[in-house]
Motif scaffolding. Structure first.
Motif, PDB file in Angstrom:
ATOM      1  N   ASP A   1       0.878  -1.210  -0.305  1.00  9.18           N
ATOM      2  CA  ASP A   1      -0.066  -0.055  -0.019  1.00  9.18           C
ATOM      3  C   ASP A   1       0.972   1.108  -0.015  1.00  9.18           C
ATOM      4  O   ASP A   1       0.457   2.255  -0.568  1.00  9.18           O
ATOM      5  CB  ASP A   1      -1.070  -0.156   1.331  1.00  9.18           C
ATOM      6  CG  ASP A   1      -1.945   1.346   1.351  1.00  9.18           C
ATOM      7  OD1 ASP A   1      -2.333   1.774   0.279  1.00  9.18           O
ATOM      8  OD2 ASP A   1      -2.063   1.555   2.512  1.00  9.18           O
ATOM      9  N   HIS A  13      -6.253   3.201  -5.963  1.00 10.49           N
ATOM     10  CA  HIS A  13      -6.893   3.262  -4.671  1.00 10.49           C
ATOM     11  C   HIS A  13      -8.475   3.290  -5.175  1.00 10.49           C
ATOM     12  O   HIS A  13      -9.300   2.797  -4.387  1.00 10.49           O
ATOM     13  CB  HIS A  13      -6.585   4.582  -3.778  1.00 10.49           C
ATOM     14  CG  HIS A  13      -5.527   4.387  -3.178  1.00 10.49           C
ATOM     15  ND1 HIS A  13      -4.217   4.049  -3.429  1.00 10.49           N
ATOM     16  CD2 HIS A  13      -5.328   4.124  -1.709  1.00 10.49           C
ATOM     17  CE1 HIS A  13      -3.316   3.898  -2.495  1.00 10.49           C
ATOM     18  NE2 HIS A  13      -4.034   3.813  -1.417  1.00 10.49           N
ATOM     19  N   ASN A  42      -5.572  -2.774  -2.689  1.00 11.29           N
ATOM     20  CA  ASN A  42      -4.694  -2.192  -3.514  1.00 11.29           C
ATOM     21  C   ASN A  42      -3.674  -3.281  -4.452  1.00 11.29           C
ATOM     22  O   ASN A  42      -3.637  -3.057  -5.500  1.00 11.29           O
ATOM     23  CB  ASN A  42      -3.696  -1.246  -2.756  1.00 11.29           C
ATOM     24  CG  ASN A  42      -4.522   0.012  -2.614  1.00 11.29           C
ATOM     25  OD1 ASN A  42      -4.680   0.558  -3.525  1.00 11.29           O
ATOM     26  ND2 ASN A  42      -4.733   0.585  -1.241  1.00 11.29           N
ATOM     27  N   HIS A  71      -7.326  -2.989   3.092  1.00  5.82           N
ATOM     28  CA  HIS A  71      -6.977  -1.733   2.342  1.00  5.82           C
ATOM     29  C   HIS A  71      -5.829  -2.344   1.607  1.00  5.82           C
ATOM     30  O   HIS A  71      -5.741  -2.158   0.355  1.00  5.82           O
ATOM     31  CB  HIS A  71      -6.620  -0.692   3.069  1.00  5.82           C
ATOM     32  CG  HIS A  71      -6.274   0.632   2.270  1.00  5.82           C
ATOM     33  ND1 HIS A  71      -7.114   1.321   1.301  1.00  5.82           N
ATOM     34  CD2 HIS A  71      -4.821   1.271   1.966  1.00  5.82           C
ATOM     35  CE1 HIS A  71      -6.482   2.082   0.863  1.00  5.82           C
ATOM     36  NE2 HIS A  71      -4.983   2.133   1.257  1.00  5.82           N
ATOM     37  N   HIS A  94       1.157   4.305  -2.706  1.00  5.10           N
ATOM     38  CA  HIS A  94       1.015   5.670  -2.628  1.00  5.10           C
ATOM     39  C   HIS A  94       1.999   6.454  -3.103  1.00  5.10           C
ATOM     40  O   HIS A  94       2.068   7.450  -3.806  1.00  5.10           O
ATOM     41  CB  HIS A  94       1.257   6.121  -1.004  1.00  5.10           C
ATOM     42  CG  HIS A  94       0.197   5.452  -0.074  1.00  5.10           C
ATOM     43  ND1 HIS A  94       0.176   5.274   1.184  1.00  5.10           N
ATOM     44  CD2 HIS A  94      -1.219   4.958  -0.512  1.00  5.10           C
ATOM     45  CE1 HIS A  94      -0.867   4.679   1.664  1.00  5.10           C
ATOM     46  NE2 HIS A  94      -1.764   4.712   0.498  1.00  5.10           N
TER      47      HIS A  94
END
Ligand SMILES: [Zn+2]
Length: 388
Positions: free
Chosen positions: A198, A268, A286, A282, A202
């Motif tokens: 994750d 996302h 992703n 989460h 980002h």
């Protein structure tokens, strides 16, 4: 000549990255916040059970602070938890809020700091820039290396069965983020992998963000990817590797600083419905769609992906397209080695679910608008089909 469009950049005022810092929390607090007397530690029952919260709590008490622990935070925190936490802070007459946990605990800590000393109701601060006035001093201490929530200005609240609202405001940036890998030693390998991927997403999405890509976020994203790709498998294979764990925390924070200013995009947007409908964590959500979104984006973003490939797979060579594909393969390789699920079917999603996923993904207009390539509903469905 100035090749850079105008941009703005914000982040937390102070960062401490230091092994063992949680055990010296009292010193850090008295040094930065000499007036603080009554601290509220905000965490979840799972982290409380590890006993790791005792160390910073004891350090605060040794420094002369009154300490109260609020430990009822749950994943995807509902409004009721936020309100209960705010009431706890008021009852304790809290004058400094310390989030210690994953993204949910840190998000709740942000909202307590904003609401405990204010007469604004929670419902009035949803949206962008609706928080009025100052907040209580706020310190964030992450216990996973993933969300970057310790350095972002957003908090997410669950308002219905699957509906969520976000609070975005400059007041949500903490006064101090403190990174101590000793708090992450208990993370199982699969959680380490999913949260770490994750954080890599980002960085990748910040670097290719369509409207707010900027030189500071670029620097942070590149450094984050270097740290995360060099240490993720190490941290999965040996969870006690403190150097790898600290590097992961630092990488996740740098990626958080990057995407807080150059927002994330279609990975996302397509991951959220997987989490919302099927309750997949989460980071894993992703990771499941990541390679397929990157391949979809490649016609527009191959040049930027090739730049990131130099960091993640320095041995990659050939054309821009070949190096971009090498980045995708490297990310898939990390998922394979770590052993996390790699297809939607493995998390219980069937072909008949894809239309609903695609419909929900299209509602993420804010995120889709940041994507380097326009995503139609048919595109979204095709990406899910590729990930099935
Ligand atoms: Zn994320």
């Amino acid at each position: 000549m100035n090749d850079f469009p105008a941009f703005a950049f914000s982040t937390v005022a102070h960062v401490v990255s230091e092994l063992g810092a949680a055990g010296r929390l009292g010193e850090h607090i008295t040094q930065r916040f000499p007036d603080a007397k009554r601290a509220l530690l905000v965490t979840d029952p799972g982290f409380l059970k590890t006993g790791l919260v005792d160390v910073p709590a004891a350090s605060l008490r040794a420094a002369g602070l009154q300490v109260e622990v609020y430990s009822n935070v749950v994943a995807d925190p509902p409004e009721q938890v936020v309100l209960e936490a705010v009431a706890a802070a008021r009852k304790h007459r809290t004058d400094i809020v310390i989030g210690i946990g994953g993204g949910s605990s840190m998000d709740v800590a942000k909202l307590i700091a904003v609401l405990a000393g204010s007469d604004q109701p929670l419902g009035a601060i949803y949206g962008i820039g609706n928080v009025k006035g100052a907040r209580l001093p706020l310190v964030q201490i992450p216990t996973t290396a993933g969300t970057g929530s310790e350095v972002t200005n957003i908090a997410i609240v669950t308002t219905g069965a699957t509906t969520k609202m976000g609070v975005v405001a400059p007041q949500l940036y903490a006064d101090l983020a403190l990174l101590d890998a000793e708090l992450t030693l208990g993370l199982p390998p699969l959680v380490t992998a999913a949260t770490g991927i994750d954080a890599m997403v980002h960085a990748i999405e910040a670097y290719t963000s369509r409207h707010k890509k900027n030189p500071l976020s670029d620097l942070l994203a590149r450094k984050a990817l270097g740290l995360l790709s060099a240490n993720l498998i190490r941290a999965c294979e040996n969870g006690r590797d403190l150097a790898a764990r600290q590097a992961m925390l630092l990488g996740a924070m740098l990626a958080g600083q990057a995407f807080s200013n150059a927002p994330v995009a279609a990975v996302h947007a397509l991951a959220y419905p997987i989490g919302g409908i099927f309750h997949v964590p989460h980071g894993l959500s992703n990771s499941l769609v990541l390679p397929h979104v990157l391949r979809f984006n490649a016609p527009e973003a191959a040049g930027l992906y090739a730049e990131l490939a130099e960091i993640v797979v320095p041995e990659a060579s050939g054309s821009v397209e070949a190096r971009a594909e090498a980045l995708v393969v490297a990310m898939q390789q990390i998922a394979i080695i770590s052993g996390i699920e790699r297809t939607l079917q493995q998390v219980g999603i069937r072909e008949t679910d894809l239309d609903r996923l695609a419909d929900d993904a299209m509602l993420q207009t804010r995120l889709l608008g940041n994507n380097p390539r326009t995503v139609t509903r048919d595109d979204a469905r095709a990406i899910y089909a590729a990930a099935l």
